[in-house]
Structure formats: structure tokens, C-alpha cells
Design a protein around this motif. Structure first.
Motif, PDB file in Angstrom:
ATOM      1  N   ALA A 128      -5.542   1.219  -6.583  1.00  0.00           N
ATOM      2  CA  ALA A 128      -5.437   0.174  -5.598  1.00  0.00           C
ATOM      3  C   ALA A 128      -4.697   0.337  -4.732  1.00  0.00           C
ATOM      4  N   PHE A 129      -3.656  -0.744  -5.182  1.00  0.00           N
ATOM      5  CA  PHE A 129      -2.485  -1.403  -4.341  1.00  0.00           C
ATOM      6  C   PHE A 129      -1.288  -0.465  -3.671  1.00  0.00           C
ATOM      7  N   LEU A 130      -1.671   0.659  -5.059  1.00  0.00           N
ATOM      8  CA  LEU A 130      -0.120   2.008  -4.651  1.00  0.00           C
ATOM      9  C   LEU A 130      -0.919   2.703  -3.718  1.00  0.00           C
ATOM     10  N   GLY A 131      -2.022   3.225  -3.669  1.00  0.00           N
ATOM     11  CA  GLY A 131      -3.180   4.079  -3.287  1.00  0.00           C
ATOM     12  C   GLY A 131      -3.185   3.409  -1.530  1.00  0.00           C
ATOM     13  N   THR A 132      -2.987   2.028  -1.425  1.00  0.00           N
ATOM     14  CA  THR A 132      -3.284   1.857  -0.153  1.00  0.00           C
ATOM     15  C   THR A 132      -2.105   0.803   0.450  1.00  0.00           C
ATOM     16  N   VAL A 133      -1.278   0.612   0.012  1.00  0.00           N
ATOM     17  CA  VAL A 133      -0.441   0.046   0.525  1.00  0.00           C
ATOM     18  C   VAL A 133       1.141   0.048   0.322  1.00  0.00           C
ATOM     19  N   GLY A 134       0.639   0.894  -1.331  1.00  0.00           N
ATOM     20  CA  GLY A 134       2.041   1.622  -1.789  1.00  0.00           C
ATOM     21  C   GLY A 134       3.178   0.627  -2.695  1.00  0.00           C
ATOM     22  N   THR A 135       2.571  -0.632  -2.749  1.00  0.00           N
ATOM     23  CA  THR A 135       3.172  -1.486  -3.745  1.00  0.00           C
ATOM     24  C   THR A 135       1.857  -2.863  -4.428  1.00  0.00           C
ATOM     25  N   THR A 136       2.612  -3.000  -5.844  1.00  0.00           N
ATOM     26  CA  THR A 136       1.498  -3.822  -5.789  1.00  0.00           C
ATOM     27  C   THR A 136       2.178  -5.322  -5.930  1.00  0.00           C
ATOM     28  N   PRO A 137       1.382  -6.385  -6.544  1.00  0.00           N
ATOM     29  CA  PRO A 137       2.216  -7.742  -6.310  1.00  0.00           C
ATOM     30  C   PRO A 137       3.090  -7.727  -6.966  1.00  0.00           C
ATOM     31  N   GLY A 138       3.300  -7.575  -8.154  1.00  0.00           N
ATOM     32  CA  GLY A 138       4.904  -7.617  -8.860  1.00  0.00           C
ATOM     33  C   GLY A 138       5.938  -7.451  -8.106  1.00  0.00           C
ATOM     34  N   LYS A 139       5.416  -5.601  -7.914  1.00  0.00           N
ATOM     35  CA  LYS A 139       6.663  -4.876  -7.391  1.00  0.00           C
ATOM     36  C   LYS A 139       6.699  -5.493  -5.838  1.00  0.00           C
ATOM     37  N   ARG A 140       5.672  -6.010  -5.510  1.00  0.00           N
ATOM     38  CA  ARG A 140       6.348  -5.971  -4.028  1.00  0.00           C
ATOM     39  C   ARG A 140       7.266  -8.301  -3.711  1.00  0.00           C
ATOM     40  N   GLY A 155      10.676  -7.013  -4.709  1.00  0.00           N
ATOM     41  CA  GLY A 155      11.218  -6.193  -3.784  1.00  0.00           C
ATOM     42  C   GLY A 155      10.857  -4.758  -4.114  1.00  0.00           C
ATOM     43  N   LEU A 156      10.688  -4.369  -4.039  1.00  0.00           N
ATOM     44  CA  LEU A 156      10.416  -2.654  -4.558  1.00  0.00           C
ATOM     45  C   LEU A 156       8.593  -2.149  -4.182  1.00  0.00           C
ATOM     46  N   ARG A 157       8.989  -1.246  -3.354  1.00  0.00           N
ATOM     47  CA  ARG A 157       7.641  -0.404  -2.711  1.00  0.00           C
ATOM     48  C   ARG A 157       7.834   1.349  -3.747  1.00  0.00           C
ATOM     49  N   LEU A 158       6.292   2.100  -3.331  1.00  0.00           N
ATOM     50  CA  LEU A 158       6.282   3.388  -3.918  1.00  0.00           C
ATOM     51  C   LEU A 158       6.519   4.348  -3.214  1.00  0.00           C
ATOM     52  N   LYS A 166       7.162  11.464 -11.469  1.00  0.00           N
ATOM     53  CA  LYS A 166       7.505  12.876 -11.310  1.00  0.00           C
ATOM     54  C   LYS A 166       6.370  13.376 -11.666  1.00  0.00           C
ATOM     55  N   ALA A 167       5.482  13.499 -11.997  1.00  0.00           N
ATOM     56  CA  ALA A 167       3.986  13.765 -11.537  1.00  0.00           C
ATOM     57  C   ALA A 167       3.076  13.568 -11.016  1.00  0.00           C
ATOM     58  N   ALA A 168       3.410  12.296 -10.033  1.00  0.00           N
ATOM     59  CA  ALA A 168       2.683  12.209  -8.950  1.00  0.00           C
ATOM     60  C   ALA A 168       3.872  12.056  -7.442  1.00  0.00           C
ATOM     61  N   GLY A 169       4.796  12.623  -7.670  1.00  0.00           N
ATOM     62  CA  GLY A 169       6.168  13.386  -6.400  1.00  0.00           C
ATOM     63  C   GLY A 169       6.277  11.757  -5.700  1.00  0.00           C
ATOM     64  N   VAL A 170       6.281  10.582  -6.818  1.00  0.00           N
ATOM     65  CA  VAL A 170       6.882   9.236  -6.210  1.00  0.00           C
ATOM     66  C   VAL A 170       8.304   8.712  -6.774  1.00  0.00           C
ATOM     67  N   VAL A 171       9.183   8.158  -5.617  1.00  0.00           N
ATOM     68  CA  VAL A 171       9.844   7.254  -6.859  1.00  0.00           C
ATOM     69  C   VAL A 171      10.039   5.914  -6.376  1.00  0.00           C
ATOM     70  N   GLN A 172      10.500   4.676  -7.102  1.00  0.00           N
ATOM     71  CA  GLN A 172      10.426   3.041  -7.128  1.00  0.00           C
ATOM     72  C   GLN A 172      11.541   3.226  -5.787  1.00  0.00           C
ATOM     73  N   VAL A 173      11.628   2.491  -4.354  1.00  0.00           N
ATOM     74  CA  VAL A 173      12.386   2.484  -4.461  1.00  0.00           C
ATOM     75  C   VAL A 173      12.934   0.889  -3.471  1.00  0.00           C
ATOM     76  N   ARG A 174      13.974   0.545  -3.259  1.00  0.00           N
ATOM     77  CA  ARG A 174      14.101  -1.250  -2.400  1.00  0.00           C
ATOM     78  C   ARG A 174      13.822  -1.401  -1.370  1.00  0.00           C
ATOM     79  N   ILE A 175      12.059  -2.440  -1.021  1.00  0.00           N
ATOM     80  CA  ILE A 175      12.297  -2.721   0.213  1.00  0.00           C
ATOM     81  C   ILE A 175      13.727  -3.354   1.039  1.00  0.00           C
TER      82      ILE A 175
END
Length: 155
Positions: A89-101, A104-107, A146-155
Motif C-alpha cells: 500500500a505505502f510503496l505503491g502510493t507514496v514510494g516509502t514506508t513509515p520506516g523508510k520515511r 530518509g529513504l524512498r524507492l 531488481k525484479a521490481a525495477g527499483v532502487v532505494q535512494v536517500r531523500i
């Protein structure tokens, strides 16, 4: 190649042996077109693990508190389900989860465009399965990323 040199390359690992032969690997994320440091660079492994523990802890609290207070085994199974649903739910809508936010991270997608719900669901499922998450490439991307075609980056 003499025995001493062969033994030294075995002890230091394949990357060090390749670098001794002149191979330049560059920094993490260079192949993806990301900056070396700062916002938009590949997220450090420690922060990613900390964010995972925060998210898993929240899901465990939800599963234990709302779903199953009597049986810890049932609560652990439900924690996995809650984790998958929350991550999707979180990654599909805002690109981050509470822990990632919090850390300071996002997908972001490697290719242009937003992260869709199907990619978020696939990534979350593979993360719950654990094995794809511990297989990394030289950019520190797990097989689930890699399967999802994403990378985790710093905000």
C-alpha cells in the motif's frame, strides 16, 4: 601466477583480485545514473536494514495487538501478511514506508515513471520470502529490487 599471489586473491575476495588486475567498478549506483552521495544516491545498507526493522516492528505490534494476542506463532504469520499489505500500500502510493520515511529513504524506479501497485506487491512478496532480499548485485540492490525495477535512494 605464483601460489602466493593466488592465495592472496582468494583471501581478499574476487573484487579485490579484479581491482588488482585493473578493473574499475566505480561507486554504487553509477551504472544506474545515480549520484555518488547525497540525495538520490543509493541508500546505505545499515539504514535500509534499520528501516526494515522499524516496519517489521510496527507490523508485529499490529498483528499481536489487533489480530492474535493468544498465540505468538499465529501473530508472527499475521505480521508477515500485515507487512506485505502495508509495504504494498505505502510503496505503491507514496514510494516509502513509515520506516523508510523515518530514516530518509524512498524507492524509485530505475526507468522513468512512478512505482506501480503491481511492482510494489511483487517487491513486497519477494521481501517477505527473504531469500531474494539477501542476493545483491554490486549496486547493493537485492533481487527483490531488481525484479521490481527499483532502487532505494536517500531523500
Amino acid at each position: 601466477m605464483d601460489t602466493r599471489r593466488a592465495m592472496g586473491s582468494w583471501l581478499s575476495g574476487p573484487r579485490a583480485a579484479a581491482e588488482d588486475m585493473g578493473v574499475d567498478f566505480g561507486y554504487r549506483g553509477e551504472r544506474l545514473g545515480l549520484p555518488e552521495s547525497g540525495p538520490g544516491s543509493v541508500a546505505p545498507v545499515g539504514r535500509r536494514l534499520a528501516a526494515l526493522f522499524v516496519d517489521w516492528g510496527l507490523c508485529a505490534l499490529i498483528a499481536y495487538g489487533l489480530i492474535s494476542r493468544d498465540d505468538m506463532q499465529v501473530a508472527n504469520v499475521w505480521a508477515s501478511v500485515v507487512f506485505w499489505a502495508m509495504s504494498t500500500a505505502f510503496l505503491g502510493t507514496v514510494g516509502t514506508t513509515p520506516g523508510k520515511r523515518l530514516l530518509g529513504l524512498r524507492l524509485v524506479r530505475v526507468k522513468e515513471g512512478p512505482l506501480g501497485p503491481l511492482q510494489a506487491a511483487l517487491r513486497s512478496l519477494l521481501l517477505v520470502l527473504v531469500i531474494p532480499a539477501v542476493i545483491w548485485d554490486r549496486d547493493s540492490r537485492g533481487a527483490h529490487d531488481k525484479a521490481a525495477g527499483v532502487v532505494q535512494v536517500r531523500i
